[in-house]
Design an enzyme around this catalytic site. Structure first.
Site, PDB file in Angstrom:
ATOM      1  NE  ARG A 194      -7.411   4.387   5.128  1.00 15.23           N
ATOM      2  CZ  ARG A 194      -6.552   4.958   5.960  1.00 15.23           C
ATOM      3  NH1 ARG A 194      -6.829   5.049   7.237  1.00 15.23           N
ATOM      4  NH2 ARG A 194      -5.418   5.447   5.522  1.00 15.23           N
ATOM      5  CB  CYS A 243      -4.326   5.950  10.659  1.00 14.19           C
ATOM      6  SG  CYS A 243      -4.744   4.508   9.707  1.00 14.19           S
ATOM      7  NE  ARG A 282      -0.087  10.079  10.477  1.00 12.37           N
ATOM      8  CZ  ARG A 282      -0.367   9.138   9.588  1.00 12.37           C
ATOM      9  NH1 ARG A 282      -1.616   8.758   9.393  1.00 12.37           N
ATOM     10  NH2 ARG A 282       0.592   8.556   8.915  1.00 12.37           N
ATOM     11  CG  ASP A 315       3.069   1.161   9.584  1.00  9.77           C
ATOM     12  OD1 ASP A 315       2.751   2.028  10.411  1.00  9.77           O
ATOM     13  OD2 ASP A 315       3.266   1.407   8.376  1.00  9.77           O
ATOM     14  CE  LYS A 331      -1.644   1.625   4.036  1.00 11.41           C
ATOM     15  NZ  LYS A 331      -1.479   3.032   4.391  1.00 11.41           N
ATOM     16  CG  ASN A 332       2.225   2.710   3.535  1.00  9.06           C
ATOM     17  OD1 ASN A 332       1.091   3.116   3.248  1.00  9.06           O
ATOM     18  ND2 ASN A 332       2.574   2.394   4.772  1.00  9.06           N
TER      19      ASN A 332
HETATM   20  C1  EPZ Z   1       4.305   6.555   6.522  1.00 12.93           C
HETATM   21  O1  EPZ Z   1       3.545   7.631   7.052  1.00 12.93           O
HETATM   22  C2  EPZ Z   1       3.330   5.416   6.383  1.00 12.93           C
HETATM   23  N1  EPZ Z   1       2.247   5.839   5.507  1.00 12.93           N
HETATM   24  C3  EPZ Z   1       2.791   5.038   7.758  1.00 12.93           C
HETATM   25  O2  EPZ Z   1       1.977   3.919   7.611  1.00 12.93           O
HETATM   26  C4  EPZ Z   1       3.948   4.707   8.693  1.00 12.93           C
HETATM   27  O3  EPZ Z   1       3.437   4.495   9.977  1.00 12.93           O
HETATM   28  C5  EPZ Z   1       4.947   5.852   8.723  1.00 12.93           C
HETATM   29  O4  EPZ Z   1       5.368   6.190   7.388  1.00 12.93           O
HETATM   30  C6  EPZ Z   1       6.175   5.571   9.551  1.00 12.93           C
HETATM   31  O5  EPZ Z   1       6.804   4.422   9.058  1.00 12.93           O
HETATM   32  C7  EPZ Z   1       2.418   5.932   4.205  1.00 12.93           C
HETATM   33  O6  EPZ Z   1       3.472   5.662   3.664  1.00 12.93           O
HETATM   34  C8  EPZ Z   1       1.232   6.308   3.390  1.00 12.93           C
HETATM   35  P1  EPZ Z   1       6.192   9.972   8.618  1.00 12.93           P
HETATM   36  P2  EPZ Z   1       4.084   9.092   6.996  1.00 12.93           P
HETATM   37  O7  EPZ Z   1       6.068  11.261   7.906  1.00 12.93           O
HETATM   38  O8  EPZ Z   1       5.003   9.228   5.878  1.00 12.93           O
HETATM   39  C9  EPZ Z   1       6.150  13.250  12.060  1.00 12.93           C
HETATM   40  C10 EPZ Z   1       0.015   2.663   7.805  1.00 12.93           C
HETATM   41  O9  EPZ Z   1      -0.595   2.145   8.764  1.00 12.93           O
HETATM   42  N2  EPZ Z   1       6.065  14.275  11.002  1.00 12.93           N
HETATM   43  O10 EPZ Z   1       7.394   9.150   8.395  1.00 12.93           O
HETATM   44  O11 EPZ Z   1       2.934   9.995   7.096  1.00 12.93           O
HETATM   45  C11 EPZ Z   1       4.896  12.369  12.139  1.00 12.93           C
HETATM   46  O12 EPZ Z   1       3.862  13.004  12.860  1.00 12.93           O
HETATM   47  C12 EPZ Z   1       0.582   4.064   7.904  1.00 12.93           C
HETATM   48  O13 EPZ Z   1       0.171   2.117   6.709  1.00 12.93           O
HETATM   49  C13 EPZ Z   1       6.140  15.595  11.346  1.00 12.93           C
HETATM   50  O14 EPZ Z   1       6.264  15.952  12.521  1.00 12.93           O
HETATM   51  O15 EPZ Z   1       4.900   9.122   8.348  1.00 12.93           O
HETATM   52  C14 EPZ Z   1       5.428  11.122  12.799  1.00 12.93           C
HETATM   53  O16 EPZ Z   1       5.480  11.286  14.174  1.00 12.93           O
HETATM   54  C15 EPZ Z   1       0.217   4.738   9.195  1.00 12.93           C
HETATM   55  N3  EPZ Z   1       6.036  16.539  10.344  1.00 12.93           N
HETATM   56  C16 EPZ Z   1       6.865  11.039  12.245  1.00 12.93           C
HETATM   57  O17 EPZ Z   1       7.180  12.343  11.746  1.00 12.93           O
HETATM   58  C17 EPZ Z   1       5.880  16.214   9.038  1.00 12.93           C
HETATM   59  O18 EPZ Z   1       5.788  17.112   8.191  1.00 12.93           O
HETATM   60  C18 EPZ Z   1       7.042  10.040  11.114  1.00 12.93           C
HETATM   61  O19 EPZ Z   1       6.000  10.254  10.167  1.00 12.93           O
HETATM   62  C19 EPZ Z   1       5.826  14.846   8.701  1.00 12.93           C
HETATM   63  C20 EPZ Z   1       5.918  13.894   9.705  1.00 12.93           C
END
Ligand code: EPZ
Length: 424
Positions: free
Chosen positions: A402, A118, A125, A309, A23-24
């Site tokens: 999803r 989510c 987020r 995840d 998915k990702n």
């Molecule tokens: C990706 O989310 C995945 N989703 C998530 O999977 C996964 O949990 C996550 O990476 C971490 O591995 C997709 O790829 C669609 P991040 P992403 O930006 O990219 C903070 C699932 O269940 N952050 O790496 O959105 C954020 O809040 C999903 O399949 C900021 O502060 O995650 C988090 O604490 C859920 N500011 C951390 O960084 C920003 O601008 C990592 O988030 C962006 C992120």
């Protein structure tokens, strides 16, 4: 139409189960179509709700999306008719933010609300890393009432240091920089396999990206990108979750096929510690019943560390292991709330703070009426229900669908007693 899963637990699970495309990885390829007028074909695309939403997004922006006779989905440029990302779609999945950069690059303007997805972080987020990156590349940013308007006559290469390692942030700025003028250097990048897969594809259609899969990525801007076929890599989260389901069920030999075991080294290191009997093939994993599982602590970490995840499934696995384990969730603030449902099912779990729980095992689990709070926690409740005694009903399964294609059908293939019914 609302649907729920009804599961009668403790059936013996054995046989083979196929892993679908990630998915990702899938969600990040649709927006690339905004950067080229050549067709893009996507194969091994999972048939899941989030991918349908991504297709709808491209349709709304004026592109053509259709399934070819041979299988892959083909995206063709027709016209770029709109600079607004539809709010109803943006609200449904966080990866919708991936459309922002390409739309900005191709139209000079984009308007969108704060993305949904989510609910696993405190509040919404954040997307500050994306916004700051676009600004460094020359975009003007206006924010009002949770809506963003970005404008840029042209995007320039920039030096960007991510304060937080962000997966989609890395993918978004890497993709957007492909057509920016000059060189972009991204530092403290996330290193997930989905990022390298995206970079490999972008390079195949004409981009110049070096270093994807490491903390430093260099992108030299090019004038245009071509078209081609992108085969989605196997879903490592699905593969890991099915492995933990087989280990927790501990009832028969389960073979997980079509996967990439190399992407799950952090899980294998834990399996060695806790006593799961597993064998890795080139693209398969075999899990056999073990005499006893021993509890072991885990701390989630960016790749190649233990994926957040996979944390919910590991927490369920620990309810079946001997001893106490500390589960430390470092990435999200609300990703342990689902443990309340496991407690209702009979697990012995103590919440230390929003980021840490202690699981004392082994405990029997019992069927209950539950609601899926989000994608991974929802899948984890399915997993708990499959090993629990008695009947469990899980509602709000849109959240599970999803990200998991035909989950009930595939689990029935292993001998699970699970069916999907309408609630109205
Ligand atoms: C990706 O989310 C995945 N989703 C998530 O999977 C996964 O949990 C996550 O990476 C971490 O591995 C997709 O790829 C669609 P991040 P992403 O930006 O990219 C903070 C699932 O269940 N952050 O790496 O959105 C954020 O809040 C999903 O399949 C900021 O502060 O995650 C988090 O604490 C859920 N500011 C951390 O960084 C920003 O601008 C990592 O988030 C962006 C992120």
């Amino acid at each position: 139409m609302d649907q729920k899963f009804i599961i009668n637990g403790q059936q013996s699970l054995a046989g083979t189960i196929q892993v679908k495309g990630a998915k990702n990885a899938a969600l990040k390829i649709f927006p690339v179509a905004l950067l080229t007028h050549e067709p893009i074909r996507i194969s091994n695309l999972p048939e899941i709700e989030d991918c349908r939403r991504a297709e709808e997004m491209l349709l709304a922006l004026g592109h053509e999306v259709k399934k070819t006779k041979l299988g892959p989905v083909e995206i063709r440029y027709k016209s770029q008719k709109c600079v607004n990302l539809p709010a109803d779609l943006v609200n449904k999945f966080r990866a919708s933010v991936m459309f922002v950069g390409p739309l900005l690059a191709s139209c000079g303007e984009v308007y969108f609300p704060h993305p949904g997805g989510c609910v696993i972080g405190a509040g919404t987020r954040p997307i500050d890393e994306f916004i700051d990156g676009f600004q460094k590349m020359g975009a003007k940013i206006e924010v009002a009432e949770n809506k963003y308007r970005l404008t840029a006559k042209k995007l320039n290469g920039a030096k960007i240091f991510f304060r937080k390692m962000t997966v989609t942030g890395t993918e978004s700025l890497m993709t957007t920089a492909c057509l920016a003028q000059g060189e972009t250097i991204l530092k403290n990048c996330a290193m997930e396999p989905e990022i390298s897969a995206l970079a490999d594809f972008l390079n195949r259609i004409g981009a110049k990206i070096e270093g994807a899969g490491t903390p430093n990525i260099k992108i030299s801007g090019v004038k245009k990108l071509g078209g081609g076929e992108y085969k989605i890599i196997p879903d490592r989260i699905e593969a890991g979750t099915f492995s933990m389901l087989a280990a927790a069920s501990n009832s028969g030999k389960v073979v997980i096929q079509n996967c990439e075991p190399e992407h799950l080294e952090a899980l294998w290191a834990l399996f060695d510690k806790i006593g799961v009997k597993y064998k890795l093939g080139k693209d398969s994993i075999e899990i056999s019943p073990a005499k006893k599982l021993i509890a072991c602590d885990v701390k989630t970490h960016e790749y190649p560390g233990f994926a957040t995840d996979l944390q919910p499934a590991y927490t369920v696995l620990m309810t079946q292991a001997q001893g106490a384990s500390l589960i430390h969730e470092t990435i999200y603030d609300r990703r342990l709330i689902f443990t309340d449902s496991l407690t209702q099912m009979g697990a012995n779990i103590i919440m230390a703070d929003p980021h840490r729980v202690v699981v004392n095992g082994p405990t029997k689990l019992y069927g209950r009426k539950l609601m899926s709070p989000d994608l991974r926690a929802g899948m984890t409740l399915v997993m708990a229900a499959l090993i629990a005694q008695g009947k469990t009903e899980i509602s709000n399964i849109y959240q599970i669908e999803r990200g998991y294609e035909k989950l009930d059908e595939r689990l029935r293939g292993l001998g699970a007693d699970i069916k999907k019914v309408s609630t109205n």
